[in-house]
Scaffold this motif. Structure first.
Motif, PDB file in Angstrom:
ATOM      1  N   VAL A   1       0.929  -6.275  13.831  1.00 46.12           N
ATOM      2  CA  VAL A   1      -0.396  -6.610  13.310  1.00 46.12           C
ATOM      3  C   VAL A   1      -1.256  -5.632  13.069  1.00 46.12           C
ATOM      4  N   ARG A   2      -1.236  -4.550  13.955  1.00 47.46           N
ATOM      5  CA  ARG A   2      -1.820  -3.304  13.676  1.00 47.46           C
ATOM      6  C   ARG A   2      -1.504  -2.528  12.464  1.00 47.46           C
ATOM      7  N   ASN A   3      -0.138  -2.573  12.092  1.00 41.29           N
ATOM      8  CA  ASN A   3       0.310  -2.098  11.060  1.00 41.29           C
ATOM      9  C   ASN A   3      -0.009  -2.786   9.752  1.00 41.29           C
ATOM     10  N   ALA A   4       0.030  -4.004   9.845  1.00 39.67           N
ATOM     11  CA  ALA A   4       0.247  -4.921   8.700  1.00 39.67           C
ATOM     12  C   ALA A   4      -1.172  -5.341   8.314  1.00 39.67           C
ATOM     13  N   THR A   5      -2.383  -5.061   8.977  1.00 40.85           N
ATOM     14  CA  THR A   5      -3.898  -5.387   8.619  1.00 40.85           C
ATOM     15  C   THR A   5      -4.715  -4.232   8.531  1.00 40.85           C
ATOM     16  N   VAL A   6      -5.527  -4.492   7.477  1.00 40.07           N
ATOM     17  CA  VAL A   6      -6.337  -3.234   7.026  1.00 40.07           C
ATOM     18  C   VAL A   6      -7.537  -3.377   7.684  1.00 40.07           C
ATOM     19  N   ARG A   7      -7.998  -4.514   7.830  1.00 41.65           N
ATOM     20  CA  ARG A   7      -9.356  -4.598   8.700  1.00 41.65           C
ATOM     21  C   ARG A   7      -9.115  -5.683   9.656  1.00 41.65           C
ATOM     22  N   SER A   8      -9.504  -5.293  11.046  1.00 39.39           N
ATOM     23  CA  SER A   8      -9.031  -5.997  12.148  1.00 39.39           C
ATOM     24  C   SER A   8     -10.533  -6.492  12.586  1.00 39.39           C
ATOM     25  N   SER A   9     -10.427  -7.872  13.252  1.00 36.39           N
ATOM     26  CA  SER A   9     -11.888  -8.442  13.566  1.00 36.39           C
ATOM     27  C   SER A   9     -11.223  -9.533  14.669  1.00 36.39           C
ATOM     28  N   LEU A  10     -12.114 -10.059  15.407  1.00 41.32           N
ATOM     29  CA  LEU A  10     -11.858 -10.901  16.541  1.00 41.32           C
ATOM     30  C   LEU A  10     -11.106 -12.202  15.681  1.00 41.32           C
TER      31      LEU A  10
END
Length: 174
Positions: A99-108
């Motif tokens: 998920v860290r590598n696949a997402t550009v902007r992380s949110s709750l």
């Protein structure tokens, strides 16, 4: 005097960076274990929450080797087959890393939504290993309730960890 101040600042930052790892090790070693069984349904897995959040947000704080070692410690304390918790913790770490590598902007919301996959996979892996390789009893309902309450409590701990990061000014070392 300046060198002492710099060393003290580095020691303090290092200690605050180690706090999530120390918390994880403490939970794995102690009988605390956060598998509360209140009213025979309330249980949650704080280890999953800690591992998922910190691998997702700052993997330099919790390394995969430490996650595996904490799983082995947890297995010894709980008298499980060696590797049961370690493999489920590594599965949670794998999902968080993806998920860290696949997402550009992380949110709750995105963290919480993808945490479902990590919880279900980690708990089902543990259930499968316990059911097939031990004589212990494992029930579907306890796995379901554990997964449900772990999912529900994730935002609460997410906010606590975010406040902690801001309070101690943790910078990512990626």
């Amino acid at each position: 005097q300046i060198k002492v101040a710099i060393n003290l600042k580095g020691f303090k930052e290092g200690f605050f960076r180690l706090a999530p790892l120390l918390l994880l090790v403490y939970i794995c070693i102690s009988k605390f274990h956060t598998q509360f069984y209140l009213w025979n349904i309330f249980s949650f897995n704080l280890q999953f929450i800690i591992i998922y959040y910190w691998i997702l947000r700052d993997p330099s704080i919790l390394g995969y080797g430490f996650v595996f070692l904490c799983g082995l410690i947890n297995d010894v304390v709980l008298s499980l087959t060696l590797g049961t918790s370690a493999l489920s913790y590594l599965f949670v770490s794998l999902v968080a890393a993806y998920v860290r590598n696949a997402t550009v902007r992380s949110s709750l919301f995105t963290d919480w939504f993808t945490f479902v996959i990590a919880i279900l996979g980690g708990n089902l892996l543990s259930y499968f290993l316990i059911k097939n390789f031990t004589q212990m009893e494992a029930q579907y309902t306890s796995v379901f309730y554990n997964s449900l309450f772990t999912f529900i409590l994730y935002p609460f701990f997410w906010f606590i960890f975010e406040l902690y990061k801001k309070a101690v000014n943790l910078r990512s070392h990626d």
